[in-house]
Design a protein around this motif. Sequence first.
Motif, PDB file in Angstrom:
ATOM      1  N   ALA A 141       8.434 -57.901  45.889  1.00 29.38           N
ATOM      2  CA  ALA A 141       6.992 -57.809  47.012  1.00 29.38           C
ATOM      3  C   ALA A 141       6.381 -56.990  45.786  1.00 29.38           C
ATOM      4  N   ALA A 142       6.814 -56.262  45.310  1.00 27.15           N
ATOM      5  CA  ALA A 142       5.587 -55.585  43.468  1.00 27.15           C
ATOM      6  C   ALA A 142       4.880 -55.568  42.666  1.00 27.15           C
ATOM      7  N   ALA A 143       5.796 -56.777  42.764  1.00 30.70           N
ATOM      8  CA  ALA A 143       5.028 -57.865  41.283  1.00 30.70           C
ATOM      9  C   ALA A 143       5.162 -56.711  40.345  1.00 30.70           C
ATOM     10  N   ARG A 144       6.297 -56.293  40.421  1.00 32.48           N
ATOM     11  CA  ARG A 144       6.702 -55.701  38.822  1.00 32.48           C
ATOM     12  C   ARG A 144       6.470 -56.911  37.675  1.00 32.48           C
ATOM     13  N   PRO A 145       5.960 -56.625  36.499  1.00 33.28           N
ATOM     14  CA  PRO A 145       5.936 -57.604  35.432  1.00 33.28           C
ATOM     15  C   PRO A 145       7.153 -57.366  34.704  1.00 33.28           C
ATOM     16  N   GLU A 146       8.168 -56.834  34.880  1.00 35.67           N
ATOM     17  CA  GLU A 146       9.901 -57.110  33.977  1.00 35.67           C
ATOM     18  C   GLU A 146       9.918 -56.744  35.306  1.00 35.67           C
ATOM     19  N   PRO A 147      12.372 -57.098  34.896  1.00 36.78           N
ATOM     20  CA  PRO A 147      12.635 -56.252  35.699  1.00 36.78           C
ATOM     21  C   PRO A 147      12.802 -54.529  35.584  1.00 36.78           C
ATOM     22  N   LEU A 148      13.129 -54.053  36.792  1.00 40.35           N
ATOM     23  CA  LEU A 148      13.458 -52.701  37.032  1.00 40.35           C
ATOM     24  C   LEU A 148      15.335 -52.455  36.822  1.00 40.35           C
ATOM     25  N   ARG A 149      14.903 -51.208  35.553  1.00 36.09           N
ATOM     26  CA  ARG A 149      16.353 -52.010  35.212  1.00 36.09           C
ATOM     27  C   ARG A 149      17.442 -50.046  36.218  1.00 36.09           C
ATOM     28  N   ILE A 150      18.688 -50.477  36.420  1.00 36.91           N
ATOM     29  CA  ILE A 150      18.649 -50.186  36.868  1.00 36.91           C
ATOM     30  C   ILE A 150      20.828 -48.870  36.586  1.00 36.91           C
ATOM     31  N   PHE A 151      20.986 -48.294  36.830  1.00 29.21           N
ATOM     32  CA  PHE A 151      22.576 -48.106  36.431  1.00 29.21           C
ATOM     33  C   PHE A 151      22.704 -47.771  37.601  1.00 29.21           C
ATOM     34  N   SER A 186      17.509 -60.981  40.234  1.00 29.08           N
ATOM     35  CA  SER A 186      16.650 -61.536  39.087  1.00 29.08           C
ATOM     36  C   SER A 186      15.522 -60.932  38.407  1.00 29.08           C
ATOM     37  N   HIS A 187      15.352 -59.570  39.557  1.00 31.27           N
ATOM     38  CA  HIS A 187      14.286 -58.508  39.690  1.00 31.27           C
ATOM     39  C   HIS A 187      14.504 -57.165  38.811  1.00 31.27           C
ATOM     40  N   LEU A 188      16.066 -57.078  39.205  1.00 32.74           N
ATOM     41  CA  LEU A 188      16.397 -55.910  38.779  1.00 32.74           C
ATOM     42  C   LEU A 188      16.917 -56.601  36.611  1.00 32.74           C
ATOM     43  N   LYS A 189      17.640 -54.816  36.356  1.00 30.56           N
ATOM     44  CA  LYS A 189      18.428 -55.645  34.485  1.00 30.56           C
ATOM     45  C   LYS A 189      18.870 -54.273  35.217  1.00 30.56           C
ATOM     46  N   LEU A 190      20.817 -54.910  34.807  1.00 29.67           N
ATOM     47  CA  LEU A 190      21.638 -54.070  34.216  1.00 29.67           C
ATOM     48  C   LEU A 190      21.903 -53.124  33.595  1.00 29.67           C
ATOM     49  N   ALA A 191      21.430 -51.773  33.178  1.00 29.09           N
ATOM     50  CA  ALA A 191      21.280 -51.609  32.333  1.00 29.09           C
ATOM     51  C   ALA A 191      22.729 -50.404  31.643  1.00 29.09           C
ATOM     52  N   GLY A 192      23.633 -49.623  32.452  1.00 27.74           N
ATOM     53  CA  GLY A 192      23.908 -49.331  32.748  1.00 27.74           C
ATOM     54  C   GLY A 192      24.907 -48.489  33.364  1.00 27.74           C
ATOM     55  N   PHE A 193      25.923 -46.898  33.435  1.00 30.93           N
ATOM     56  CA  PHE A 193      26.632 -46.809  34.576  1.00 30.93           C
ATOM     57  C   PHE A 193      25.969 -45.249  34.734  1.00 30.93           C
ATOM     58  N   MET A 194      26.325 -44.637  35.614  1.00 29.40           N
ATOM     59  CA  MET A 194      25.957 -43.383  35.929  1.00 29.40           C
ATOM     60  C   MET A 194      26.760 -42.144  36.889  1.00 29.40           C
ATOM     61  N   THR A 195      27.814 -40.939  36.148  1.00 28.30           N
ATOM     62  CA  THR A 195      28.037 -40.092  37.367  1.00 28.30           C
ATOM     63  C   THR A 195      28.060 -39.540  37.293  1.00 28.30           C
ATOM     64  N   ILE A 196      29.084 -38.506  38.687  1.00 27.74           N
ATOM     65  CA  ILE A 196      27.983 -36.739  37.745  1.00 27.74           C
ATOM     66  C   ILE A 196      30.435 -36.481  38.156  1.00 27.74           C
ATOM     67  N   GLY A 197      30.332 -35.701  37.584  1.00 29.84           N
ATOM     68  CA  GLY A 197      31.509 -35.452  36.630  1.00 29.84           C
ATOM     69  C   GLY A 197      31.487 -34.372  37.645  1.00 29.84           C
ATOM     70  N   SER A 198      33.059 -34.438  37.872  1.00 26.46           N
ATOM     71  CA  SER A 198      33.642 -32.853  38.785  1.00 26.46           C
ATOM     72  C   SER A 198      33.566 -31.493  37.864  1.00 26.46           C
ATOM     73  N   PRO A 199      32.702 -30.715  39.070  1.00 20.16           N
ATOM     74  CA  PRO A 199      32.672 -29.637  38.144  1.00 20.16           C
ATOM     75  C   PRO A 199      34.011 -28.475  37.605  1.00 20.16           C
ATOM     76  N   ASN A 200      35.119 -28.707  38.051  1.00 18.69           N
ATOM     77  CA  ASN A 200      36.071 -28.029  37.405  1.00 18.69           C
ATOM     78  C   ASN A 200      37.065 -28.894  36.904  1.00 18.69           C
ATOM     79  N   PRO A 201      36.730 -30.246  35.768  1.00 17.72           N
ATOM     80  CA  PRO A 201      37.685 -31.230  35.604  1.00 17.72           C
ATOM     81  C   PRO A 201      39.130 -30.421  35.064  1.00 17.72           C
ATOM     82  N   ASP A 202      39.940 -31.177  34.861  1.00 17.92           N
ATOM     83  CA  ASP A 202      41.596 -31.134  34.618  1.00 17.92           C
ATOM     84  C   ASP A 202      41.268 -31.747  32.858  1.00 17.92           C
ATOM     85  N   LEU A 203      40.860 -31.086  32.453  1.00 16.16           N
ATOM     86  CA  LEU A 203      40.742 -31.734  30.905  1.00 16.16           C
ATOM     87  C   LEU A 203      42.232 -32.070  30.264  1.00 16.16           C
TER      88      LEU A 203
END
Length: 250
Positions: free
Chosen positions: A126-136, A167-184
Motif C-alpha cells: 500500500a505504501a508503494a515502497r520501491p524495494e522490498p522491506l528487509r525484516i528479521f 513479495s514486498h518483504l525480504k527475509l534478511a536474518g534473525f534477531m534474539t534478545i539473550g537471557s540476562p544471565n545465560p549458563d555459558l
Amino acid sequence: MSLAYTVERAQEIADNLTGVKAKLDEALQSKGASAQKARLVAVSKLKPASDILAAYEKTGQLSFGENYVQELEEKSKELPSDIQWHFIGSLQSNKCKVVAAIPNVFVVETVDSAKKATTLDKACAAAARPEPLRIFLQVNTSGEESKSGMLPSAVLEVAQHVVETCSHLKLAGFMTIGSPNPDLENGENPDFKALSECRTTVQDALKINGLELSMGMSDDFQRALLQGATNIRVGSTIFGSRPPFNKTAA
C-alpha cells in the motif's frame, strides 16, 4: 523537536561510540581469520533527536534503533534522510502502515509470526515502497514468557511463508534478545548458539545464503560477536541511561 546539542554532549556520545567500536575491533582480532565485521546499531529509543544528530555528525554513525513507532516516525521526519532506521520494538499490526510508510526504515527486526509478516507485507504494498522491506524474524531463544518472538521450532515455517508469499518483504536474518544471565557452556551463550542454528536450518532448507544474526546488546555484544553476530544493538553504553517510558511515544 530541537536538534541543538552542546559540544560537551556531542563529545561524550562520540567518545562512547569510539569505545564500543574499539571493543568490537578487539573481539574481532581475538576471533582471528574467521571474524566477520558487525553492524553497530546505536539504540536511541527515548533519547532526544539531538543525540542522534550529534552521533551522526561527529562520528558518521548511520544505523539507529527505535522501539516505538510514534517516536520513530517523528524522528525520521526531522533527521537526515540517509539515516538507516532499525525498528526493534514490538510491532503491533495496526502500526504496520506507519512503519511501512517511513522511507528510510532499513529493517524491521521484530517480525514474530506469519500473520505479522503478511500484515506488514500488505502495508508495504500500500505504501508503494520501491524495494522490498528487509525484516528479521524475532526468535525467543531463551523460552522466557516475558519475551516476544517465535520459538525456534516455528522459524522455518515462518521463513518459508515470508520467502514464498510476501513479495514486498525480504527475509534478511534473525534477531534474539539473550537471557540476562545465560549458563555459558564452553564460553558459548546458548541463546546465540540457538539463533545461529535457526539460520543454518533456514539457509539449508530454503537454499539461501547471507542471512544475518542480530544479537548482542550493551552487556553481551562482545560475546555475540564471537558467536557470529552481524548486527549488534547497543544503547545505554552509547547514550547513557534512559528516562522513564512515556506511553504516548508508543
